[in-house]
Design an enzyme around this catalytic site. Sequence first.
Site, short mmCIF file in Angstrom:
data_model
loop_
_atom_site.label_atom_id
_atom_site.label_comp_id
_atom_site.label_asym_id
_atom_site.label_seq_id
_atom_site.Cartn_x
_atom_site.Cartn_y
_atom_site.Cartn_z
N TYR A 45 45.60 22.65 -126.09
CA TYR A 45 45.80 23.82 -126.95
C TYR A 45 45.30 23.53 -128.37
O TYR A 45 44.65 24.37 -129.00
CB TYR A 45 47.28 24.18 -126.96
N LYS A 89 42.29 25.60 -130.22
CA LYS A 89 42.54 26.31 -131.47
C LYS A 89 41.82 25.64 -132.64
O LYS A 89 41.36 26.32 -133.57
CB LYS A 89 44.05 26.40 -131.74
N VAL A 148 39.87 37.44 -120.61
CA VAL A 148 38.89 37.05 -121.63
C VAL A 148 38.16 35.76 -121.26
O VAL A 148 37.06 35.50 -121.76
CB VAL A 148 39.53 36.90 -123.03
#
Length: 243
Positions: A154, A158, A61
């Site tokens: 991360y 997010k 992706v």
Amino acid sequence: MKYALVTGASRGIGKAIAIELARELKYNILLNFNSNLKAAMATKALVEAEKVHCELLQFDVADAKSSENRIVEFQKNNPDAEIEVIVNNAGITRDGLFMWMKPEDWHSVINTSLNGFYNVTQPLLTAMLKKRYGRIINIVSLSGVKGNAGQVNYSAAKGALVAATKALAQEIGKRKVTVNAVAPGFVNSEMTANFDEKELKKLIPLNRFGEAEEVANLVSFLASKKASYITGEVININGGLYS
């Protein structure tokens, strides 16, 4: 034929989501995976045990061209297929203190979680808007809403996906396409296999880690017609650890 596309679905939370969407909502599944063909084939068998079709889509992706090519190829070969649900679940971690974080550890995490959302969702959005129906569900994280030491990359990825969820929901709500995010806390999976569960569960009011199937149940609800008046939301599923 109506399909749900789940990215990063060969294992863990993605696997549980794919199986639940097949079982509960009877969606045919487009199962995206990057490299683990054996795990993807095993998940495909479990999905098809629910009497639906499952097609494997292998691409990273984070790679915009590869993502678009595989999606366009599927649509060309399956002109009657309608992708009604997109679950952006693919994500990786490269944990470490920010002061020592290597550029590749920063960029790889951002590219998978954040750019992956763009690379998969954007090519499919026009069809949803024309049909005036769709469900986009982004799997974020406790790290993205609370922040977590050792996970600046991360948390950034997010957290940005949380903001993108809210903005896109406002853009396309009039077309009856909903956009929501699900933010799991500590869930039993390969990603948390090295965590100190005995110590961490002391911080959790429900005194345990969650299960992938519990996250999948929430995603299945958001993907259903029952959730037609919910959009732009970030729903925490973390045992009471943070809200």
